[in-house]
Design a protein around this motif. Structure first.
Motif, PDB file in Angstrom:
ATOM      1  N   ALA A 255      33.207  56.638 -52.915  1.00 32.04           N
ATOM      2  CA  ALA A 255      32.622  55.651 -53.817  1.00 32.04           C
ATOM      3  C   ALA A 255      33.516  54.435 -53.983  1.00 32.04           C
ATOM      4  CB  ALA A 255      32.343  56.290 -55.180  1.00 32.04           C
ATOM      5  N   LEU A 256      34.821  54.642 -54.046  1.00 31.29           N
ATOM      6  CA  LEU A 256      35.738  53.523 -54.241  1.00 31.29           C
ATOM      7  C   LEU A 256      35.721  52.560 -53.053  1.00 31.29           C
ATOM      8  CD1 LEU A 256      38.817  55.279 -55.892  1.00 31.29           C
ATOM      9  CD2 LEU A 256      36.991  53.964 -56.993  1.00 31.29           C
ATOM     10  N   SER A 257      35.491  53.075 -51.859  1.00 30.64           N
ATOM     11  CA  SER A 257      35.465  52.194 -50.688  1.00 30.64           C
ATOM     12  C   SER A 257      34.235  51.302 -50.660  1.00 30.64           C
ATOM     13  CB  SER A 257      35.518  53.032 -49.400  1.00 30.64           C
ATOM     14  OG  SER A 257      34.332  53.791 -49.253  1.00 30.64           O
ATOM     15  N   SER A 258      33.227  51.606 -51.471  1.00 30.30           N
ATOM     16  CA  SER A 258      31.993  50.821 -51.465  1.00 30.30           C
ATOM     17  C   SER A 258      32.105  49.535 -52.272  1.00 30.30           C
ATOM     18  CB  SER A 258      30.837  51.675 -52.022  1.00 30.30           C
ATOM     19  OG  SER A 258      30.999  51.902 -53.414  1.00 30.30           O
ATOM     20  N   PHE A 259      33.183  49.340 -53.027  1.00 27.61           N
ATOM     21  CA  PHE A 259      33.315  48.139 -53.840  1.00 27.61           C
ATOM     22  C   PHE A 259      33.687  46.906 -53.017  1.00 27.61           C
ATOM     23  CE2 PHE A 259      33.741  51.338 -57.166  1.00 27.61           C
ATOM     24  CZ  PHE A 259      33.056  50.758 -58.221  1.00 27.61           C
ATOM     25  N   TRP A 260      34.499  47.090 -51.979  1.00 31.03           N
ATOM     26  CA  TRP A 260      35.072  45.930 -51.294  1.00 31.03           C
ATOM     27  C   TRP A 260      34.060  45.043 -50.580  1.00 31.03           C
ATOM     28  CZ3 TRP A 260      38.869  45.433 -54.036  1.00 31.03           C
ATOM     29  CH2 TRP A 260      39.746  46.466 -54.336  1.00 31.03           C
ATOM     30  N   PRO A 261      32.998  45.557 -49.980  1.00 31.61           N
ATOM     31  CA  PRO A 261      32.038  44.640 -49.348  1.00 31.61           C
ATOM     32  C   PRO A 261      31.400  43.658 -50.327  1.00 31.61           C
ATOM     33  CG  PRO A 261      31.714  46.864 -48.527  1.00 31.61           C
ATOM     34  CD  PRO A 261      32.685  46.966 -49.660  1.00 31.61           C
ATOM     35  N   LYS A 262      31.382  43.987 -51.621  1.00 25.89           N
ATOM     36  CA  LYS A 262      30.762  43.096 -52.612  1.00 25.89           C
ATOM     37  C   LYS A 262      31.783  42.328 -53.443  1.00 25.89           C
ATOM     38  CE  LYS A 262      26.778  46.173 -53.127  1.00 25.89           C
ATOM     39  NZ  LYS A 262      26.000  47.045 -54.062  1.00 25.89           N
ATOM     40  N   TRP A 263      33.010  42.817 -53.496  1.00 23.34           N
ATOM     41  CA  TRP A 263      33.999  42.214 -54.381  1.00 23.34           C
ATOM     42  C   TRP A 263      35.094  41.427 -53.666  1.00 23.34           C
ATOM     43  CZ3 TRP A 263      34.514  41.115 -59.370  1.00 23.34           C
ATOM     44  CH2 TRP A 263      33.662  41.733 -60.288  1.00 23.34           C
ATOM     45  N   ALA A 264      35.402  41.754 -52.443  1.00 23.30           N
ATOM     46  CA  ALA A 264      36.580  41.178 -51.791  1.00 23.30           C
ATOM     47  C   ALA A 264      36.200  40.095 -50.795  1.00 23.30           C
ATOM     48  CB  ALA A 264      37.375  42.271 -51.088  1.00 23.30           C
ATOM     49  N   PRO A 265      36.603  38.843 -51.039  1.00 20.74           N
ATOM     50  CA  PRO A 265      36.412  37.791 -50.035  1.00 20.74           C
ATOM     51  C   PRO A 265      37.147  38.163 -48.756  1.00 20.74           C
ATOM     52  CG  PRO A 265      37.021  36.857 -52.162  1.00 20.74           C
ATOM     53  CD  PRO A 265      37.217  38.340 -52.265  1.00 20.74           C
ATOM     54  N   PRO A 266      36.617  37.787 -47.592  1.00 22.21           N
ATOM     55  CA  PRO A 266      37.220  38.208 -46.321  1.00 22.21           C
ATOM     56  C   PRO A 266      38.712  37.919 -46.215  1.00 22.21           C
ATOM     57  CG  PRO A 266      35.083  37.228 -45.927  1.00 22.21           C
ATOM     58  CD  PRO A 266      35.357  37.038 -47.389  1.00 22.21           C
TER      59      PRO A 266
ATOM     60  N   PRO B 112      30.115  41.350 -58.495  1.00 20.22           N
ATOM     61  CA  PRO B 112      30.558  40.269 -59.387  1.00 20.22           C
ATOM     62  C   PRO B 112      29.414  39.579 -60.117  1.00 20.22           C
ATOM     63  CG  PRO B 112      30.725  39.599 -57.091  1.00 20.22           C
ATOM     64  CD  PRO B 112      30.403  41.054 -57.086  1.00 20.22           C
ATOM     65  N   ILE B 113      28.224  39.645 -59.590  1.00 18.39           N
ATOM     66  CA  ILE B 113      27.097  38.946 -60.200  1.00 18.39           C
ATOM     67  C   ILE B 113      26.800  39.469 -61.597  1.00 18.39           C
ATOM     68  CG2 ILE B 113      24.621  38.485 -59.977  1.00 18.39           C
ATOM     69  CD1 ILE B 113      24.967  38.545 -56.963  1.00 18.39           C
ATOM     70  N   ASN B 114      26.961  40.776 -61.794  1.00 13.16           N
ATOM     71  CA  ASN B 114      26.609  41.397 -63.069  1.00 13.16           C
ATOM     72  C   ASN B 114      27.787  41.595 -64.015  1.00 13.16           C
ATOM     73  OD1 ASN B 114      23.810  41.768 -62.393  1.00 13.16           O
ATOM     74  ND2 ASN B 114      24.422  43.449 -61.051  1.00 13.16           N
ATOM     75  N   HIS B 115      28.990  41.200 -63.602  1.00 12.35           N
ATOM     76  CA  HIS B 115      30.161  41.410 -64.456  1.00 12.35           C
ATOM     77  C   HIS B 115      30.163  40.387 -65.588  1.00 12.35           C
ATOM     78  CE1 HIS B 115      34.175  42.399 -65.783  1.00 12.35           C
ATOM     79  NE2 HIS B 115      34.276  43.318 -64.844  1.00 12.35           N
ATOM     80  N   PRO B 116      30.215  40.830 -66.850  1.00 10.68           N
ATOM     81  CA  PRO B 116      30.107  39.890 -67.974  1.00 10.68           C
ATOM     82  C   PRO B 116      31.340  39.028 -68.211  1.00 10.68           C
ATOM     83  CG  PRO B 116      30.518  42.107 -68.784  1.00 10.68           C
ATOM     84  CD  PRO B 116      30.315  42.229 -67.304  1.00 10.68           C
ATOM     85  N   LEU B 117      32.488  39.410 -67.670  1.00 12.59           N
ATOM     86  CA  LEU B 117      33.731  38.696 -67.949  1.00 12.59           C
ATOM     87  C   LEU B 117      34.151  37.727 -66.847  1.00 12.59           C
ATOM     88  CD1 LEU B 117      35.840  41.646 -69.430  1.00 12.59           C
ATOM     89  CD2 LEU B 117      34.417  39.989 -70.651  1.00 12.59           C
ATOM     90  N   ILE B 118      33.473  37.742 -65.717  1.00 18.25           N
ATOM     91  CA  ILE B 118      33.881  36.910 -64.601  1.00 18.25           C
ATOM     92  C   ILE B 118      33.477  35.451 -64.836  1.00 18.25           C
ATOM     93  CG2 ILE B 118      31.752  37.230 -63.271  1.00 18.25           C
ATOM     94  CD1 ILE B 118      33.522  37.425 -60.762  1.00 18.25           C
ATOM     95  N   SER B 119      34.321  34.534 -64.419  1.00 18.59           N
ATOM     96  CA  SER B 119      34.010  33.109 -64.564  1.00 18.59           C
ATOM     97  C   SER B 119      32.999  32.681 -63.517  1.00 18.59           C
ATOM     98  CB  SER B 119      35.286  32.283 -64.430  1.00 18.59           C
ATOM     99  OG  SER B 119      35.806  32.387 -63.117  1.00 18.59           O
ATOM    100  N   ASP B 120      32.313  31.593 -63.797  1.00 18.32           N
ATOM    101  CA  ASP B 120      31.321  31.089 -62.855  1.00 18.32           C
ATOM    102  C   ASP B 120      31.965  30.666 -61.542  1.00 18.32           C
ATOM    103  OD1 ASP B 120      29.290  31.519 -64.653  1.00 18.32           O
ATOM    104  OD2 ASP B 120      29.344  29.476 -65.462  1.00 18.32           O
TER     105      ASP B 120
ATOM    106  N   ILE C 162      33.341  34.232 -54.694  1.00 12.70           N
ATOM    107  CA  ILE C 162      33.144  35.533 -54.047  1.00 12.70           C
ATOM    108  C   ILE C 162      31.803  35.582 -53.319  1.00 12.70           C
ATOM    109  CG2 ILE C 162      32.874  38.009 -54.423  1.00 12.70           C
ATOM    110  CD1 ILE C 162      34.778  37.755 -56.805  1.00 12.70           C
ATOM    111  N   THR C 163      30.741  35.190 -54.019  1.00 18.00           N
ATOM    112  CA  THR C 163      29.410  35.297 -53.414  1.00 18.00           C
ATOM    113  C   THR C 163      29.242  34.367 -52.219  1.00 18.00           C
ATOM    114  OG1 THR C 163      28.578  33.723 -55.059  1.00 18.00           O
ATOM    115  CG2 THR C 163      28.318  36.078 -55.529  1.00 18.00           C
ATOM    116  N   SER C 164      29.796  33.154 -52.319  1.00 21.11           N
ATOM    117  CA  SER C 164      29.662  32.213 -51.198  1.00 21.11           C
ATOM    118  C   SER C 164      30.464  32.668 -49.988  1.00 21.11           C
ATOM    119  CB  SER C 164      30.104  30.810 -51.625  1.00 21.11           C
ATOM    120  OG  SER C 164      31.480  30.814 -51.996  1.00 21.11           O
ATOM    121  N   SER C 165      31.592  33.316 -50.230  1.00 22.14           N
ATOM    122  CA  SER C 165      32.415  33.777 -49.108  1.00 22.14           C
ATOM    123  C   SER C 165      31.797  34.966 -48.393  1.00 22.14           C
ATOM    124  CB  SER C 165      33.819  34.147 -49.588  1.00 22.14           C
ATOM    125  OG  SER C 165      33.782  35.282 -50.431  1.00 22.14           O
TER     126      SER C 165
END
Length: 485
Positions: free
Chosen positions: A174-185, A245-253, A259-262
């Protein structure tokens, strides 16, 4: 595993992913530290840490739990698999043979072997937050129950260990599934390294802290403390961790946009098909899998069985045993980090070709640990400990060799291939402690046989990889599809 998966994304058809990554470096500089994505990396680091403390707790606690069969200087000896005597600390001890101890140490791997790949699939579909969080919570509760299970009898203890293995396999996947959505290349290697390094630190804490806790207040406190910390951490996990990151309430715009654009060029296909037939026929993949099995046979003996080895061969007390058992984990962390830097330097400066780097680090990470391990029975205790530390330390150089090789031959399927490699490793880790327990129960040369067998298997894996290892992208990996496991 996360670092390998992360680095695979964002690259197209290239026989040298590292060189492509080097060309991408001149991009915008963005704020890194004190960002939500680095908070996520730290949260994942702590999650790995907690799960590893619970996994390796028994490795050090079992020294205090048994009555040291065969040592005449032990007066508190029981005659059955249940406690009928207490140690000096007032806690029960058990009459478990080396074979039973080996089965107990490896029993959690039965569960991990079953759950690793399926849970990777479900984490990709459902998200990693719930699977990772609940696996930590339930595993921590089971850790609190281990002393009670030991009192009731071995069957109950085996059931808990197997269930913990199931949950630990689920957690890792489960922990390995975070990086494709959270980590810029451009940050995936660093972010995922922060996360996965928690495994080494967790093992270090489990063994070092366990050595002190065994002496006072006693071995049950290991499971109560590490289990309690895990339960408390789950509250923090569910509060701060989100699947994207899209649903995280504390992340800045600005960070969300970065992250999303990368990641816009990533394929997000829901197709879960894999070219299994082509994979099975690929010797380059088998070279990686065989090397995983052979290396882990040796490294699991050096890690899981090291406390027992130091107790049997050198009769160290719990505190000294715990310190010496934990020391290779810190030196291994340093070796792993330096190995990565050196490998990248050799590639970026074009000093060596990619295939040469992979085989060089595989050779260094498997040949010298085998050599040091073979020599251990023939030297004094101080030198033997030094060889044990060197063997464990140099073994991590393989992370710059065959361990990262799935990125080279199949970057699109690196996540799945890493889980597959983990499954093969678990098979090795499942068998090796059992064989170790069998050998050390035979005669005085038992540990010598363990060292010889482990070294021979390790050298076999090294030779297999040196012959069949490749770095060019395989034809079946060039298809435009990706699997998130």
């Amino acid at each position: 595993m996360g670092s390998l998966e992360g680095a695979s994304s964002g690259k197209r058809e290239s026989t040298n992913p590292q060189e492509e990554e080097g060309k991408e470096q001149p991009q915008q500089q963005v704020k890194r530290f004190c960002s939500i994505r680095y908070v996520m990396a730290i949260m994942i680091h702590c999650c790995y840490l907690i799960m590893c403390t619970q996994h390796f707790s028994l490795s050090i606690a079992i020294i205090a739990m048994v009555n040291h069969t065969g040592q005449s200087n032990q007066s508190n000896v029981s005659t059955k698999g249940y406690p009928d005597a207490t140690a000096d600390t007032g806690v029960p001890v058990y009459d478990w043979s080396p074979e039973i101890q080996g089965l107990l140490l490896s029993s959690s791997l039965f569960g991990s072997l079953i759950s690793t790949v399926p849970s990777g699939y479900f984490a990709g579909v459902l998200g990693g937050k719930k699977i990772a969080g609940f696996s930590v919570l339930i595993c921590s509760i089971l850790s609190l129950l281990i002393p009670l299970a030991a009192d009731y009898g071995l069957p109950y203890l085996f059931v808990i260990r197997i269930l913990q293995g199931l949950l630990q396999g689920m957690n890792s996947s489960a922990l390995s599934s975070f990086w494709p959505k959270w980590a810029p290349p451009l940050e995936r290697t660093q972010l995922s390294t922060i996360g996965t390094s928690g495994a080494a630190m967790g093992t270090f804490i489990a063994i070092l802290g366990g050595g002190f806790l065994c002496e006072s207040p006693g071995w049950p406190s290991i499971f109560y403390i590490y289990g309690g910390i895990g339960c408390f951490y789950c509250v923090i996990w569910f509060s701060l961790v989100y699947d994207d990151p899209i649903n995280h309430p504390l992340i800045s715009d600005s960070e969300k946009e970065y992250i999303t654009s990368s990641l816009t060029e990533q394929a997000n296909s829901r197709s879960w098909s894999l070219p299994f037939k082509a994979m099975i026929k690929t010797m380059a993949l088998w070279a990686i899998l065989v090397s995983n099995v052979c290396r882990y046979w040796l490294s699991s003996n050096l890690t899981t069985s090291l406390p027992t080895l130091l107790d049997n061969m050198f009769d160290f007390n719990f505190k000294k045993n715990g310190f010496l058992s934990a020391l290779p984990l810190i030196t291994s962390w340093v070796s792993m980090t330096l190995g990565g830097y050196i490998a990248d330097f050799l590639l970026s400066k074009k000093i060596l070709r990619l295939i040469t780097v992979r085989k060089l680090f595989t050779f260094l990470g498997m040949f010298f640990p085998s050599l040091f391990t073979i020599l251990i029975p023939y030297v004094d205790s101080t030198t033997a400990i030094a060889f044990l530390i060197l063997a464990s330390t140099m073994s991590t150089l393989c992370y710059s060799g065959f361990v990262i090789n799935p990125l080279d031959i199949a970057p699109r399927y690196a996540s799945f291939l890493m889980l597959l490699g983990t499954t093969f490793m678990l098979i090795s880790g499942l068998v090796s402690p059992i064989i170790t327990g069998y050998f050390i129960n035979q005669d005085a040369t038992g540990w010598k046989n363990v060292f010889f067998l482990s070294s021979a298997i390790n050298l076999l894996g090294m030779t297999f990889y040196l012959i069949f290892g490749q770095t060019n992208i395989q034809d079946w990996a060039r298809e435009h599809r990706i699997t998130h496991f």
